[in-house]
Design an enzyme around this catalytic site. Structure first.
Site, short mmCIF file in Angstrom:
data_model
loop_
_atom_site.label_atom_id
_atom_site.label_comp_id
_atom_site.label_asym_id
_atom_site.label_seq_id
_atom_site.Cartn_x
_atom_site.Cartn_y
_atom_site.Cartn_z
N PHE A 188 0.82 -1.21 0.00
CA PHE A 188 0.00 0.00 0.00
C PHE A 188 0.86 1.26 0.00
O PHE A 188 0.45 2.30 -0.51
CB PHE A 188 -0.95 0.00 1.21
CG PHE A 188 -1.98 1.08 1.15
CD1 PHE A 188 -3.06 0.98 0.29
CD2 PHE A 188 -1.88 2.21 1.94
CE1 PHE A 188 -4.03 1.98 0.22
CE2 PHE A 188 -2.83 3.22 1.89
CZ PHE A 188 -3.91 3.10 1.03
N GLU A 189 2.06 1.17 0.55
CA GLU A 189 2.96 2.33 0.62
C GLU A 189 3.76 2.55 -0.66
O GLU A 189 4.47 3.55 -0.79
CB GLU A 189 3.92 2.17 1.81
CG GLU A 189 3.26 2.33 3.17
CD GLU A 189 2.40 1.14 3.58
OE1 GLU A 189 1.34 1.38 4.18
OE2 GLU A 189 2.77 -0.02 3.30
N HIS B 154 -9.70 -7.15 2.24
CA HIS B 154 -8.51 -6.30 2.32
C HIS B 154 -7.61 -6.49 1.10
O HIS B 154 -7.13 -5.52 0.50
CB HIS B 154 -7.75 -6.61 3.62
CG HIS B 154 -6.62 -5.68 3.88
ND1 HIS B 154 -5.30 -6.06 3.73
CD2 HIS B 154 -6.59 -4.39 4.27
CE1 HIS B 154 -4.52 -5.05 4.03
NE2 HIS B 154 -5.27 -4.02 4.35
#
EC number: 2.5.1.78
Length: 154
Positions: free
Chosen positions: A57-58, A89
């Protein structure tokens, strides 16, 4: 007729790898494969930047920071591992990361390869990290270099 095609050569190329740490050993294999491929294809260590981030996600926000840092890269390889669990998720993260990486590549006109494994299981993820078949870190670097060399001709 003129036909343009890039080559998978790292000579003279400044490249970055943004690699997620989550799912450690598999993620490490992707980054290592990409690094080694860069060197094997004629790249020098001083022309390679490796940035490790906590998770996939980063990756997009780190790409954005690299792209706006003033450092000129010829290509970037985004490496990560997403393994499907029992909640939504995985789907949310996979969709968002893929979309943002693609958007940044188009926005900046820079080859950014999506070497993020999206797999239903750990075994399946390992298959994409070179244990029993393809290696997404290797192919991601090869594609990034081929595109970077093509962009030099355009």
């Amino acid at each position: 007729m003129k036909i343009l095609k890039g080559t998978a050569s790292a000579r003279g190329m400044r490249v970055a790898i943004v690699g997620a740490c989550f799912n450690g050993p598999i993620a490490d294999a992707l980054v290592s494969g990409a690094q080694q491929t860069f060197l094997d294809l004629g790249g020098s260590e001083d022309m390679l930047t490796v940035v490790r981030v906590p998770g996939s996600f980063e990756i997009p926000c780190t790409l954005k920071k690299l792209l706006s840092s003033g450092m000129e890269y010829h290509a970037i390889v985004a490496c990560g591992v997403l393994i499907k669990g029992e909640t939504s998720h995985y789907d949310l993260i996979a969709d968002q990361v893929a979309a943002r990486v693609s958007e940044l590549s188009v926005e900046y006109g820079l080859p950014i390869t999506f070497s993020v494994i999206t797999a239903p299981s750990v075994d399946s993820a390992w298959q994409r990290a070179g244990i029993k078949g393809s290696h997404l870190g290797v192919s991601g670097m090869e594609t990034a270099l081929e595109m970077a060399n093509l962009f030099e001709k355009l």
